[in-house]
Design an enzyme around this catalytic site. Structure first.
Site, PDB file in Angstrom:
ATOM      1  N   TRP A  21       0.806  -1.225   0.000  1.00 55.42           N
ATOM      2  CA  TRP A  21       0.000   0.000   0.000  1.00 55.42           C
ATOM      3  C   TRP A  21       0.839   1.274   0.000  1.00 55.42           C
ATOM      4  O   TRP A  21       0.723   2.116  -0.884  1.00 55.42           O
ATOM      5  CB  TRP A  21      -0.926  -0.042   1.231  1.00 55.42           C
ATOM      6  CG  TRP A  21      -1.602   1.257   1.558  1.00 55.42           C
ATOM      7  CD1 TRP A  21      -2.001   2.230   0.696  1.00 55.42           C
ATOM      8  CD2 TRP A  21      -1.967   1.712   2.862  1.00 55.42           C
ATOM      9  NE1 TRP A  21      -2.605   3.267   1.378  1.00 55.42           N
ATOM     10  CE2 TRP A  21      -2.587   2.975   2.708  1.00 55.42           C
ATOM     11  CE3 TRP A  21      -1.845   1.168   4.137  1.00 55.42           C
ATOM     12  CZ2 TRP A  21      -3.069   3.700   3.791  1.00 55.42           C
ATOM     13  CZ3 TRP A  21      -2.329   1.892   5.203  1.00 55.42           C
ATOM     14  CH2 TRP A  21      -2.927   3.137   5.030  1.00 55.42           C
ATOM     15  N   TYR A  54      -2.925   2.257  -5.471  1.00 57.01           N
ATOM     16  CA  TYR A  54      -1.658   2.447  -4.760  1.00 57.01           C
ATOM     17  C   TYR A  54      -0.626   3.071  -5.704  1.00 57.01           C
ATOM     18  O   TYR A  54      -0.302   2.495  -6.755  1.00 57.01           O
ATOM     19  CB  TYR A  54      -1.117   1.127  -4.213  1.00 57.01           C
ATOM     20  CG  TYR A  54      -2.004   0.455  -3.184  1.00 57.01           C
ATOM     21  CD1 TYR A  54      -3.044   1.139  -2.547  1.00 57.01           C
ATOM     22  CD2 TYR A  54      -1.802  -0.874  -2.833  1.00 57.01           C
ATOM     23  CE1 TYR A  54      -3.845   0.520  -1.605  1.00 57.01           C
ATOM     24  CE2 TYR A  54      -2.603  -1.502  -1.880  1.00 57.01           C
ATOM     25  CZ  TYR A  54      -3.622  -0.805  -1.279  1.00 57.01           C
ATOM     26  OH  TYR A  54      -4.418  -1.422  -0.342  1.00 57.01           O
ATOM     27  N   GLN A 177     -11.745  -7.054   3.638  1.00 55.27           N
ATOM     28  CA  GLN A 177     -10.424  -6.553   4.042  1.00 55.27           C
ATOM     29  C   GLN A 177     -10.609  -5.280   4.876  1.00 55.27           C
ATOM     30  O   GLN A 177     -10.702  -4.182   4.350  1.00 55.27           O
ATOM     31  CB  GLN A 177      -9.549  -6.269   2.827  1.00 55.27           C
ATOM     32  CG  GLN A 177      -8.111  -5.930   3.222  1.00 55.27           C
ATOM     33  CD  GLN A 177      -7.190  -5.760   2.025  1.00 55.27           C
ATOM     34  OE1 GLN A 177      -6.507  -4.746   1.898  1.00 55.27           O
ATOM     35  NE2 GLN A 177      -7.157  -6.739   1.139  1.00 55.27           N
ATOM     36  N   SER A 206      -3.218  -3.132   8.531  1.00 57.18           N
ATOM     37  CA  SER A 206      -2.719  -2.346   9.663  1.00 57.18           C
ATOM     38  C   SER A 206      -2.800  -3.087  11.001  1.00 57.18           C
ATOM     39  O   SER A 206      -3.270  -2.538  11.996  1.00 57.18           O
ATOM     40  CB  SER A 206      -3.475  -1.017   9.763  1.00 57.18           C
ATOM     41  OG  SER A 206      -2.778  -0.093  10.568  1.00 57.18           O
ATOM     42  N   ASN A 295       8.791  -9.576  11.145  1.00 50.13           N
ATOM     43  CA  ASN A 295       7.354  -9.769  11.290  1.00 50.13           C
ATOM     44  C   ASN A 295       6.930 -11.203  11.019  1.00 50.13           C
ATOM     45  O   ASN A 295       5.943 -11.691  11.586  1.00 50.13           O
ATOM     46  CB  ASN A 295       6.599  -8.813  10.371  1.00 50.13           C
ATOM     47  CG  ASN A 295       6.684  -7.367  10.824  1.00 50.13           C
ATOM     48  OD1 ASN A 295       6.941  -7.095  11.990  1.00 50.13           O
ATOM     49  ND2 ASN A 295       6.477  -6.442   9.911  1.00 50.13           N
TER      50      ASN A 295
END
Length: 336
Positions: A21, A54, A177, A206, A295
């Site tokens: 994004w 995007y 989403q 997020s 992550n």
């Protein structure tokens, strides 16, 4: 990497999904973006999420280039349509038949693929009849340009209506989403129960609240130089609501919880959203390859019930859980 079914379908996606994004085509150079995609593949991520809006279509091109040469059958590529793109003419936005038809062709060309695994309505279009939108999506599926359809930031009632029309048209609406994190739980009261009933999964964006749940933003302290909160092109406006001192103080209270589990605060935040059984995947982004590797360590982490309770107690009343917030995500009129 673990894999989860997407809605009531036979499609599995990686529980960590790589999204571009705010990075590809705008925030980082193409070489770095490609390195981040390679890092995602290295840690076992096979699912990649993007959208035509995007970087005004550039992000799709960057992702298509980065995935070139990979076995297409081993990937799940997701994209979206709704927001203004191109020269921003009167039909360069929304969910009309015209815009959907033209947008899917543009997305496929940029992504360098014959089809996407999931084509998503990026928001709800209040100015186009829902029947028109769903018929156009059904045509995209029948033409083999998408395998499944999904939505993004739709309310429970909108999901129910869209799902019913899709079923009547013989296509599968299998995902939503939404934004979802420890701090932003607006889908829990209505969207999640409705989705469970209908066989729809969440692919959440997020999960670390624009970086706030990493703990790098301290109450009463200046914003870290080069952080997202200081980058107007990189999401500064979206992060503002989380930058109150009362929120940041509560977030700092999560550090001992993460430390006891041997996790970073970001890993704890990602593991938390994946603990919801209606969540098929958490979307992670990155401006550096090492962020992907860090992550990815949240994959497969199971948080005990007592940890989930403790997190609720630490965050207390700074959590936003009003389901009315979802409706605010879709503009009442198209932007152009």
């Amino acid at each position: 990497m673990d894999f989860r079914f997407l809605g009531n379908s036979g499609l599995k996606i990686s529980e960590l999904t790589y999204g571009n994004w705010l990075t590809h085509g705008s925030q980082v150079e193409n070489d770095t973006a490609t390195a981040c995609v390679r890092a995602a593949l290295d840690v076992g991520i096979t699912t990649f999420d993007t959208a035509d809006v995007y970087a005004n279509t550039v992000a799709e091109s960057v992702l298509g280039d980065a995935l070139a040469g990979e076995r297409r059958e081993s990937l799940e590529i997701l994209t979206k349509v709704f927001w203004p793109t191109g020269p921003k003419g009167p039909n360069d936005t929304g969910l009309s038949r015209k815009h959907i038809r033209e947008s899917i062709d543009g997305s496929l060309k940029r992504l360098r693929t014959d089809y996407v695994d999931l084509y998503q309505a990026h928001r709800y279009d209040h100015e186009t009849p829902l029947e028109e939108t769903m018929q156009a999506f059904a045509d995209v599926v029948r033409q083999g340009k998408a395998l499944y359809i999904g939505v993004s930031e739709w309310t429970a009632d909108q999901i129910r209506a869209g799902h019913a029309l899709a079923k009547d048209l013989g296509v599968q609406l299998i995902s939503n989403q939404p934004q979802y994190s420890m701090l932003w739980r607006v889908i829990e009261p209505e969207v999640v129960p409705t989705s469970r009933e209908l066989g729809v999964s969440q692919i959440v964006w997020s999960p670390i609240a624009q970086g706030v749940l990493t703990g790098k933003y301290k109450p009463g302290a200046p914003l870290p130089e080069g952080s997202r909160a200081t980058d107007e092109k990189g999401g500064a406006n979206m992060i503002k609501s989380f930058l109150r001192d009362d929120v940041l103080e509560r977030v700092q209270g999560l550090r001992p919880v993460a430390d006891e589990l041997g996790l970073t605060m970001a890993q704890l935040a990602i593991a938390w959203v994946l603990a919801n059984d209606n969540v098929s995947a958490a979307i992670i982004g990155a401006s550096r390859p090492e962020q992907v590797h860090d992550n990815a360590k949240a994959a497969g982490v199971e948080l005990p019930a007592e940890v989930l309770t403790r997190i609720d107690e630490v965050l207390g009343d700074v959590v936003v859980a009003d389901p009315a917030e979802t409706a605010k995500a879709s503009p009442p009129k198209r932007l152009i």
